[in-house]
Design a protein around this motif. Structure first.
Motif, PDB file in Angstrom:
ATOM      1  N   GLU A 141     -72.478-108.036  86.061  1.00  0.00           N
ATOM      2  CA  GLU A 141     -73.178-109.274  86.393  1.00  0.00           C
ATOM      3  C   GLU A 141     -73.320-110.162  85.161  1.00  0.00           C
ATOM      4  O   GLU A 141     -73.158-111.383  85.231  1.00  0.00           O
ATOM      5  CB  GLU A 141     -74.554-108.968  87.000  1.00  0.00           C
ATOM      6  CG  GLU A 141     -74.463-108.457  88.423  1.00  0.00           C
ATOM      7  CD  GLU A 141     -75.825-108.058  88.988  1.00  0.00           C
ATOM      8  OE1 GLU A 141     -76.867-108.417  88.374  1.00  0.00           O
ATOM      9  OE2 GLU A 141     -75.844-107.409  90.035  1.00  0.00           O
ATOM     10  N   LYS A 142     -73.634-109.536  84.013  1.00  0.00           N
ATOM     11  CA  LYS A 142     -73.773-110.273  82.771  1.00  0.00           C
ATOM     12  C   LYS A 142     -72.437-110.922  82.401  1.00  0.00           C
ATOM     13  O   LYS A 142     -72.376-112.106  82.050  1.00  0.00           O
ATOM     14  CB  LYS A 142     -74.240-109.338  81.653  1.00  0.00           C
ATOM     15  CG  LYS A 142     -74.399-110.011  80.316  1.00  0.00           C
ATOM     16  CD  LYS A 142     -74.812-108.992  79.264  1.00  0.00           C
ATOM     17  CE  LYS A 142     -74.746-109.622  77.876  1.00  0.00           C
ATOM     18  NZ  LYS A 142     -74.907-108.667  76.817  1.00  0.00           N
ATOM     19  N   ILE A 143     -71.347-110.136  82.499  1.00  0.00           N
ATOM     20  CA  ILE A 143     -70.010-110.653  82.179  1.00  0.00           C
ATOM     21  C   ILE A 143     -69.634-111.766  83.149  1.00  0.00           C
ATOM     22  O   ILE A 143     -69.126-112.813  82.747  1.00  0.00           O
ATOM     23  CB  ILE A 143     -68.964-109.515  82.185  1.00  0.00           C
ATOM     24  CG1 ILE A 143     -69.217-108.573  81.002  1.00  0.00           C
ATOM     25  CG2 ILE A 143     -67.553-110.059  82.144  1.00  0.00           C
ATOM     26  CD1 ILE A 143     -68.398-107.292  81.041  1.00  0.00           C
ATOM     27  N   LEU A 144     -69.907-111.560  84.458  1.00  0.00           N
ATOM     28  CA  LEU A 144     -69.606-112.576  85.457  1.00  0.00           C
ATOM     29  C   LEU A 144     -70.421-113.851  85.221  1.00  0.00           C
ATOM     30  O   LEU A 144     -69.901-114.965  85.330  1.00  0.00           O
ATOM     31  CB  LEU A 144     -69.857-112.054  86.871  1.00  0.00           C
ATOM     32  CG  LEU A 144     -68.822-111.082  87.424  1.00  0.00           C
ATOM     33  CD1 LEU A 144     -69.282-110.540  88.772  1.00  0.00           C
ATOM     34  CD2 LEU A 144     -67.475-111.781  87.580  1.00  0.00           C
ATOM     35  N   LYS A 145     -71.701-113.671  84.868  1.00  0.00           N
ATOM     36  CA  LYS A 145     -72.558-114.821  84.620  1.00  0.00           C
ATOM     37  C   LYS A 145     -72.042-115.604  83.415  1.00  0.00           C
ATOM     38  O   LYS A 145     -71.962-116.849  83.447  1.00  0.00           O
ATOM     39  CB  LYS A 145     -73.997-114.377  84.376  1.00  0.00           C
ATOM     40  CG  LYS A 145     -74.966-115.517  84.211  1.00  0.00           C
ATOM     41  CD  LYS A 145     -76.384-115.009  84.046  1.00  0.00           C
ATOM     42  CE  LYS A 145     -77.320-116.201  83.864  1.00  0.00           C
ATOM     43  NZ  LYS A 145     -78.669-115.810  83.542  1.00  0.00           N
ATOM     44  N   GLU A 146     -71.682-114.892  82.339  1.00  0.00           N
ATOM     45  CA  GLU A 146     -71.135-115.561  81.150  1.00  0.00           C
ATOM     46  C   GLU A 146     -69.817-116.275  81.488  1.00  0.00           C
ATOM     47  O   GLU A 146     -69.581-117.393  81.043  1.00  0.00           O
ATOM     48  CB  GLU A 146     -70.916-114.548  80.024  1.00  0.00           C
ATOM     49  CG  GLU A 146     -72.200-114.056  79.380  1.00  0.00           C
ATOM     50  CD  GLU A 146     -71.967-112.932  78.361  1.00  0.00           C
ATOM     51  OE1 GLU A 146     -70.792-112.548  78.138  1.00  0.00           O
ATOM     52  OE2 GLU A 146     -72.962-112.458  77.802  1.00  0.00           O
ATOM     53  N   ALA A 147     -68.985-115.609  82.286  1.00  0.00           N
ATOM     54  CA  ALA A 147     -67.710-116.209  82.680  1.00  0.00           C
ATOM     55  C   ALA A 147     -67.951-117.456  83.519  1.00  0.00           C
ATOM     56  O   ALA A 147     -67.267-118.481  83.357  1.00  0.00           O
ATOM     57  CB  ALA A 147     -66.853-115.199  83.448  1.00  0.00           C
ATOM     58  N   GLN A 148     -68.925-117.386  84.448  1.00  0.00           N
ATOM     59  CA  GLN A 148     -69.245-118.556  85.276  1.00  0.00           C
ATOM     60  C   GLN A 148     -69.792-119.699  84.416  1.00  0.00           C
ATOM     61  O   GLN A 148     -69.470-120.867  84.640  1.00  0.00           O
ATOM     62  CB  GLN A 148     -70.261-118.171  86.364  1.00  0.00           C
ATOM     63  CG  GLN A 148     -69.655-117.338  87.475  1.00  0.00           C
ATOM     64  CD  GLN A 148     -70.717-116.813  88.439  1.00  0.00           C
ATOM     65  OE1 GLN A 148     -71.906-116.778  88.122  1.00  0.00           O
ATOM     66  NE2 GLN A 148     -70.269-116.375  89.608  1.00  0.00           N
ATOM     67  N   GLU A 149     -70.615-119.353  83.420  1.00  0.00           N
ATOM     68  CA  GLU A 149     -71.150-120.381  82.532  1.00  0.00           C
ATOM     69  C   GLU A 149     -70.032-121.026  81.723  1.00  0.00           C
ATOM     70  O   GLU A 149     -69.994-122.246  81.572  1.00  0.00           O
ATOM     71  CB  GLU A 149     -72.210-119.784  81.597  1.00  0.00           C
ATOM     72  CG  GLU A 149     -73.510-119.442  82.307  1.00  0.00           C
ATOM     73  CD  GLU A 149     -74.484-118.672  81.422  1.00  0.00           C
ATOM     74  OE1 GLU A 149     -74.135-118.359  80.250  1.00  0.00           O
ATOM     75  OE2 GLU A 149     -75.590-118.377  81.897  1.00  0.00           O
ATOM     76  N   ARG A 150     -69.103-120.195  81.209  1.00  0.00           N
ATOM     77  CA  ARG A 150     -67.968-120.736  80.468  1.00  0.00           C
ATOM     78  C   ARG A 150     -67.092-121.593  81.390  1.00  0.00           C
ATOM     79  O   ARG A 150     -66.631-122.668  81.006  1.00  0.00           O
ATOM     80  CB  ARG A 150     -67.132-119.606  79.844  1.00  0.00           C
ATOM     81  CG  ARG A 150     -67.731-119.069  78.548  1.00  0.00           C
ATOM     82  CD  ARG A 150     -66.733-118.223  77.786  1.00  0.00           C
ATOM     83  NE  ARG A 150     -66.144-117.169  78.581  1.00  0.00           N
ATOM     84  CZ  ARG A 150     -66.497-115.890  78.562  1.00  0.00           C
ATOM     85  NH1 ARG A 150     -67.449-115.486  77.755  1.00  0.00           N
ATOM     86  NH2 ARG A 150     -65.903-115.006  79.329  1.00  0.00           N
ATOM     87  N   ALA A 151     -66.864-121.101  82.601  1.00  0.00           N
ATOM     88  CA  ALA A 151     -66.054-121.859  83.562  1.00  0.00           C
ATOM     89  C   ALA A 151     -66.730-123.187  83.894  1.00  0.00           C
ATOM     90  O   ALA A 151     -66.057-124.230  83.968  1.00  0.00           O
ATOM     91  CB  ALA A 151     -65.824-121.039  84.832  1.00  0.00           C
TER      92      ALA A 151
END
Length: 192
Positions: free
Chosen positions: A30-40
């Motif tokens: 979830e942390k990785i996905l959240k960071e990826a979504q923020e970067r995206a």
């Protein structure tokens, strides 16, 4: 405690550890996905801003080019109108009454005589008889002879006898001088 109880305890402990590992993995995912979504989202925002800047720049360029084209068309149209006014003015000066033509030509011949004492006078075909009459009756112009007709709207062109000096007192020359000095005023009158 029997073997079965030990196995159950080990199994429960394994399940707890597995559940803890899964929970930890889910949290990490979830942390990785959240960071990826923020970067995206940041990349998407930056791309949108760049696209808007590029679009705005292109729109400004196209608007400027269109304004320049319109201004060029307006200036060309104004130049055409000014050319028509100039031509009409030249035609109107050439079509003045015979009395005016005679007075004007007499004045121009006297003015030329101050600069060239003897010479050849050229006029357009329409004014040639008037110039001939003026030359024959005015003793101060006895040093002049009538030359061949020239293509001018009116006025005279005087050449010295040796051909070294020529004075252009044609109506076109006078109109050109006036036109150059008054072009801004004429333009303001016509286009404001």
């Amino acid at each position: 405690m029997g073997l079965e109880a030990v196995v159950n305890e080990i199994r429960e402990k394994g399940q707890r550890e597995a559940e803890a590992i899964r929970a930890e993995t889910r949290a990490e995912v979830e942390k990785i996905l959240k960071e990826a979504q923020e970067r995206a989202a940041a990349i998407k925002t930056a791309a949108q801003e760049e696209a808007e800047r590029t679009a705005s720049h292109i729109i400004n360029q196209e608007t400027s080019a269109a304004n320049l084209a319109v201004k060029r068309l307006i200036l060309n149209a104004q130049k055409d109108v000014l050319d028509q006014v100039y031509s009409a003015s030249l035609a109107a000066v050439g079509d003045l009454l015979a009395e005016f033509q005679e007075k004007a030509l007499t004045s121009l011949l006297k003015r030329a005589a101050k600069e060239i004492r003897e010479g050849v006078v050229h006029a357009n075909e329409r004014d040639t008889p008037i110039v001939r009459e003026i030359l024959s009756r005015d003793k101060n112009l006895s040093g002049y002879t009538l030359g061949s007709p020239v293509e001018i709207p009116g006025g005279i062109i005087v050449e010295s006898k040796d051909g070294d000096l020529q004075i252009d007192y044609s109506y076109r020359t006078f109109l050109d001088e006036i036109w150059e000095s008054c072009l801004k005023d004429v333009s303001d009158i016509l286009f404001t």
